[in-house]
Design a protein around this motif. Structure first.
Motif, PDB file in Angstrom:
ATOM      1  N   SER A   1       0.869  -1.317   0.048  1.00 34.60           N
ATOM      2  CA  SER A   1      -0.038   0.169   0.049  1.00 34.60           C
ATOM      3  C   SER A   1       0.896   1.344  -0.020  1.00 34.60           C
ATOM      4  CB  SER A   1      -0.725   0.039   1.247  1.00 34.60           C
ATOM      5  OG  SER A   1      -0.226   0.113   2.410  1.00 34.60           O
ATOM      6  N   ARG A   2       0.252   2.227  -0.522  1.00 32.75           N
ATOM      7  CA  ARG A   2       0.796   3.696  -0.531  1.00 32.75           C
ATOM      8  C   ARG A   2      -0.087   4.816   0.024  1.00 32.75           C
ATOM      9  NH1 ARG A   2       5.518   4.060  -3.916  1.00 32.75           N
ATOM     10  NH2 ARG A   2       7.117   2.455  -2.874  1.00 32.75           N
ATOM     11  N   ILE A   3       0.279   5.706   0.408  1.00 35.91           N
ATOM     12  CA  ILE A   3      -0.790   6.747   0.941  1.00 35.91           C
ATOM     13  C   ILE A   3      -0.550   8.246   0.029  1.00 35.91           C
ATOM     14  CG2 ILE A   3      -1.139   8.460   2.896  1.00 35.91           C
ATOM     15  CD1 ILE A   3      -0.836   6.021   4.796  1.00 35.91           C
ATOM     16  N   LEU A   4      -1.644   8.692  -0.323  1.00 43.40           N
ATOM     17  CA  LEU A   4      -1.761   9.893  -0.931  1.00 43.40           C
ATOM     18  C   LEU A   4      -2.287  10.857   0.012  1.00 43.40           C
ATOM     19  CD1 LEU A   4      -0.997  11.874  -3.351  1.00 43.40           C
ATOM     20  CD2 LEU A   4      -3.403  11.386  -4.276  1.00 43.40           C
ATOM     21  N   ALA A   5      -1.735  11.711   0.893  1.00 41.75           N
ATOM     22  CA  ALA A   5      -2.101  12.500   1.709  1.00 41.75           C
ATOM     23  C   ALA A   5      -2.240  13.927   1.193  1.00 41.75           C
ATOM     24  CB  ALA A   5      -0.908  12.828   2.925  1.00 41.75           C
ATOM     25  N   VAL A   6      -3.387  14.718   1.458  1.00 44.05           N
ATOM     26  CA  VAL A   6      -3.963  15.718   0.627  1.00 44.05           C
ATOM     27  C   VAL A   6      -4.123  16.985   1.884  1.00 44.05           C
ATOM     28  CG1 VAL A   6      -5.698  17.082  -0.563  1.00 44.05           C
ATOM     29  CG2 VAL A   6      -5.222  14.567  -1.031  1.00 44.05           C
ATOM     30  N   TYR A   7      -3.217  18.052   1.889  1.00 48.61           N
ATOM     31  CA  TYR A   7      -2.963  18.769   2.702  1.00 48.61           C
ATOM     32  C   TYR A   7      -3.857  20.327   2.297  1.00 48.61           C
ATOM     33  CZ  TYR A   7       0.280  15.883   4.989  1.00 48.61           C
ATOM     34  OH  TYR A   7       0.992  14.596   5.634  1.00 48.61           O
ATOM     35  N   SER A   8      -4.329  21.198   3.058  1.00 53.29           N
ATOM     36  CA  SER A   8      -4.884  22.546   2.913  1.00 53.29           C
ATOM     37  C   SER A   8      -4.854  23.389   3.900  1.00 53.29           C
ATOM     38  CB  SER A   8      -5.943  22.587   1.917  1.00 53.29           C
ATOM     39  OG  SER A   8      -6.453  23.705   1.598  1.00 53.29           O
ATOM     40  N   SER A   9      -5.878  22.762   4.581  1.00 49.75           N
ATOM     41  CA  SER A   9      -6.222  23.831   5.946  1.00 49.75           C
ATOM     42  C   SER A   9      -4.902  23.824   7.084  1.00 49.75           C
ATOM     43  CB  SER A   9      -7.604  23.272   6.712  1.00 49.75           C
ATOM     44  OG  SER A   9      -7.327  21.814   7.276  1.00 49.75           O
ATOM     45  N   ASP A  10      -4.320  22.801   6.896  1.00 50.63           N
ATOM     46  CA  ASP A  10      -3.114  22.697   8.196  1.00 50.63           C
ATOM     47  C   ASP A  10      -1.992  22.009   7.275  1.00 50.63           C
ATOM     48  OD1 ASP A  10      -1.795  22.640  10.326  1.00 50.63           O
ATOM     49  OD2 ASP A  10      -2.514  21.164  11.214  1.00 50.63           O
TER      50      ASP A  10
END
Length: 316
Positions: A82-91
Motif C-alpha cells: 500500500s501507499r498513501i496519498l495525503a492531501v493538505y490544505s487547512s493545516d
C-alpha cells in the motif's frame, strides 16, 4: 462657517494627493492593510492543495505529518503493498514524509482538485510524460532540491522528507475535503452500530476501531497500532471504504512487476464509517474532472464528522 470658493481647488487637490499616497501604500479604508500577495487563500475560496505521496511499508513507519492531512487516500500498489496519498490544505505541517514515488492512480485522483501541487520522490520514466501533462504542479526533488532532505537515522529509500515552507506552501484555512464537496454536518438517520472494520490487500492490512472514549476511529496497520512520529495514535474522524476496480496499468516497476491502476471514475458501493456506525452508500464520479459523490440509501449526500477523512480504495 462656509469655506470661500477660492480655497476649494486646494482642498480638492490635497484630497487627491491623500488618495494617491494611500493607494501607493496599499492601504484600505479604516486603516486596514491589503492582503499579502503570498497568502495561500484564493479569491474564490478554493483550497490551495498540497498532495504528498507517502511511503507505507514497515521500514517507513511511523509517518511524519500525516495527522495534519485533510484527506488520506490509501491505494494498492505493486506486490499487494500500500501507499498513501495525503492531501493538505487547512493545516500544513513543517515536515512530511517519508516521500515516495507517484503512480498513475494519483493523477486521476488529483483531477478532483484545482491544480494541486504533487510532491513525490520520482516516477517511472514512462509515466513522467503523463505527470507533466496532468493539470497539477509536479514537485519532485529535482525541481525543489532545497525543500527535501534525507534523514540519516532511517534506512534509504524510506528516509526522504519534505519541508513545505521551502516550496513555499502555507495553510489556506480551507479544508480540502469540503473543497471537493464532502459535507461536514450532523449524521444521517440510520446506520448500523459497528466497533471495527478491516480491509486487506495481498500484502497489507488496515483496521479501524471505534473508540467511544475518544470518539474517533483508531487506525492500525498490519495488526499493529499506527502512530505518528511523535508517538500519538493515528486516528480518523471518518473512514470511507470505497469498492473499486483494480486492473493493470501500462507501467512496470524496476523489478518487472506491473503497476496496478485503480479506477476512481465511475460508480460503485462503499461503506462510510462515522460516530461508531456504518452507512451503506454508493459513490459516483462522472468524469476525471468531477469530484466523487457519496450518496446514502435514501438518495441524499452522506454527511461526515468534522476532522480527517480516510478513503481506502478497496479492490472488488
Amino acid at each position: 462657517m462656509h469655506t470661500s470658493g477660492s480655497k476649494r481647488p486646494a482642498v480638492t487637490l490635497f484630497a487627491i494627493l491623500l488618495l494617491l499616497v494611500a493607494a501607493a501604500c496599499g492601504c484600505q479604508g479604516g486603516g486596514g492593510t491589503a492582503p499579502s500577495p503570498d497568502s495561500s487563500v484564493t479569491s474564490s475560496g478554493q483550497a490551495d492543495v498540497l498532495a504528498v505521496k507517502i511511503d507505507n511499508v514497515a521500514p517507513a513507519r511511523p509517518p511524519t505529518g500525516l495527522e495534519n492531512a485533510d484527506l488520506v487516500y490509501v491505494e494498492q500498489v505493486e506486490a499487494g503493498l500500500s501507499r498513501i496519498l495525503a492531501v493538505y490544505s487547512s493545516d500544513v505541517p513543517p515536515v512530511i514524509g517519508p516521500v515516495r514515488s507517484a503512480r498513475e492512480t494519483d493523477l486521476e485522483l488529483l483531477r478532483q482538485f484545482d491544480r494541486p501541487t504533487l510532491a513525490y520522490s520520482g516516477a517511472q520514466s514512462a509515466l513522467q510524460p503523463s505527470i507533466e501533462a496532468a493539470p497539477l504542479d509536479a514537485l519532485p526533488p529535482s525541481k525543489a532540491p532545497d525543500a527535501y532532505f534525507r534523514d540519516p537515522e532511517r534506512p534509504a529509500p524510506h528516509n526522504l522528507y519534505l519541508r513545505p515552507e521551502d516550496i513555499p506552501h502555507a495553510a489556506s484555512q480551507v479544508d480540502a475535503a469540503e473543497d471537493i464537496g464532502l459535507r461536514f454536518a450532523p449524521a444521517p438517520e440510520g446506520g448500523t452500530p459497528v466497533t471495527e472494520r478491516t480491509v486487506s490487500y495481498p500484502s497489507a492490512r488496515f483496521t479501524f476501531t471505534w473508540s467511544p472514549e475518544q470518539k474517533t476511529w483508531l487506525v492500525a496497520m498490519d495488526g499493529k497500532a499506527s502512530r505518528t512520529a511523535s508517538g500519538e495514535r493515528l486516528t480518523a474522524a471518518d473512514v470511507i471504504l470505497q469498492d473499486v476496480t483494480l486492473g493493470p496499468s501500462r507501467f512496470r516497476d524496476k523489478w518487472g512487476n506491473t503497476s496496478p491502476f485503480t479506477q476512481t471514475v465511475g460508480s460503485g458501493s462503499a461503506l462510510a464509517l462515522r460516530d461508531g456506525k456504518a452507512y451503506d452508500v454508493t459513490w459516483q464520479r462522472d468524469s476525471a474532472a468531477s469530484a466523487t459523490e457519496y450518496i446514502t440509501q435514501d438518495g441524499r449526500p452522506m454527511t461526515f464528522a468534522r476532522g480527517q477523512v480516510w478513503i481506502v480504495l478497496v479492490p472488488e
